[in-house]
Write an enzyme that holds these catalytic residues in place. Sequence first.
Site, PDB file in Angstrom:
ATOM      1  N   HIS A 189       0.814  -1.228   0.000  1.00  0.00           N
ATOM      2  CA  HIS A 189       0.000   0.000   0.000  1.00  0.00           C
ATOM      3  C   HIS A 189       0.843   1.272   0.000  1.00  0.00           C
ATOM      4  CE1 HIS A 189      -3.122  -2.985   0.697  1.00  0.00           C
ATOM      5  NE2 HIS A 189      -2.320  -3.474   1.615  1.00  0.00           N
TER       6      HIS A 189
ATOM      7  N   GLU B 163      -2.333   0.217   7.930  1.00  0.00           N
ATOM      8  CA  GLU B 163      -1.438  -0.838   7.460  1.00  0.00           C
ATOM      9  C   GLU B 163      -0.231  -0.246   6.729  1.00  0.00           C
ATOM     10  OE1 GLU B 163      -3.298  -3.522   4.717  1.00  0.00           O
ATOM     11  OE2 GLU B 163      -1.429  -4.595   4.281  1.00  0.00           O
TER      12      GLU B 163
ATOM     13  N   HIS C 216       2.653  -7.008   4.660  1.00  0.00           N
ATOM     14  CA  HIS C 216       1.284  -6.501   4.835  1.00  0.00           C
ATOM     15  C   HIS C 216       0.782  -6.758   6.247  1.00  0.00           C
ATOM     16  CE1 HIS C 216       0.068  -5.710   0.546  1.00  0.00           C
ATOM     17  NE2 HIS C 216       1.223  -6.355   0.378  1.00  0.00           N
TER      18      HIS C 216
ATOM     19  N   GLU D 294       1.602 -11.576   5.964  1.00  0.00           N
ATOM     20  CA  GLU D 294       0.645 -10.773   6.737  1.00  0.00           C
ATOM     21  C   GLU D 294       1.068 -10.890   8.194  1.00  0.00           C
ATOM     22  OE1 GLU D 294      -1.875  -9.081   5.403  1.00  0.00           O
ATOM     23  OE2 GLU D 294      -2.515 -10.093   3.553  1.00  0.00           O
TER      24      GLU D 294
HETATM   25 ZN   LIG Z   1      -2.247  -5.302   2.526  1.00  0.00          ZN
END
Ligand SMILES: [Zn+2]
Length: 471
Positions: free
Chosen positions: A286, A300, A353, A422
């Site tokens: 992102h 995030e 992430h 993640e």
């Molecule tokens: Zn993400």
Amino acid sequence: MRVIKMLLCFVLVTGFLVQLGNTKVEAATSFYDVKSDHRAYDEIMYLAQGKIANGSLSGYYYPNKVVTRAEATAMIGRALQLNGQQRKTQFKDVGINHFASGYIQSAVGRKIVSGYVDNSFKPNNTVTRSEMAVMICKAFGYSFGNSQSGAAQALLSRGIAQYVNGSFGADIKMNRADTAEFLAKAINYKLRTNPEVNFDKEINVATDSLQVRTGPSTNYNSVGTLEDGETATFAYSVGNWILVKTSSVEGFVHSAYVTSESDDLPAVPSSSSPLSLKTIVIDPGHGGTDPGAIGYGIYEKSVVLDTSLRVKKLFAQTPFNFKLTRETDKYITLQNRVAFAKQNKADTFVSIHANAFNGKANGTETYYYRTAATNPYTNDSILLAKSIQKRLVAAWGTNDRGIDHGNFHVIRENSMPAILTELGFIDNKADNNKLRSPAYRQLAAEAIYQGILDYYKAKGYNVNSLYNIVD
Ligand SMILES: [Zn+2]
């Protein structure tokens, strides 16, 4: 006697191997103007053997010529095996084609030398004994109280420099013979007037058949080998090489292949390491207008950028090439993230992430892409995913959601081992507490760093000494 002279002449001539085409020049290991009775003969020969001191192509060293700042910097750079690749510098008077541009840039980066306030380096200026003493202290890590007199004392006390007519001769200009004397004595204590150093730090050998050499590079002859698990003591370092001793052998070894509790062990293996050919790209997910998942007031995009910058700091202490797809809060398309990794010929791609679902889901998971049609590195991607997942779960104590196939653009379209991790669920209170904590983000960065090392170790690379950076 006549015969010997003729043989010597033959050696001199064949020593200059000029390969036409790539203009590679083999340095001479003897010089017409440095005879065996020259006061600096041993030192100049020692540096010539290591390709640290070069003469002219016609076989002369010019020992009495004053040394320039560029020459002195290049010699120190070669001694420490800094990156001497000619390149752009920050100085207006050192162009990319200057013979020492690479060494000057590297030495300035290591704070061994510096330029002037007007953005010049003055490469052709001469160097005084004081100035050289300071450069030697910085290059070899001698403490000198940041003063020229302190630097003089550091060299005198080690037997690297001697008094000239009762003083240090601070303002005397260094010539090329003097420079060789200082530098060779700093590298090899046996050339000093008082050849005594303490072998007071222990190392463990972490590879098979580690060559012990007479100087700090592979240009020097091997005098023996050390075996995996063998212990030795070490006295000091020269660049990324250390001087070691066992009951049977003494000499220099490359520090990338040993481990030690000592802080004096160089942390940066040299550009000669095979790892320096490996490029790692970390992709903070992102950014910019795309905040990613949001939970309890944190984004995030911010959490993963901070974690990635911490990974960068760790890899900066290693020989790996390291790149981030973004270092600031900016938006990058998925296509451009993949293009960036491919352009940089990445060998390893890690996208970082944080997850979100319903507030209840929690834990860490890592994705690889299974189908070889787009990314042919499935097995290596799985190995990389496992390595990082294991380290992350161990570091954070999060719920281990394991590794899985994931159809994500950045791992599907890349053509290198690529994973997407993640770290945790940003909308879950327990995971969010970790994601928002700088201390936990540091642990995550270290886990990702160690996971990548685990991967390279499994692939057969010697990364043992690199674990010390976080252990
Ligand atoms: Zn993400």
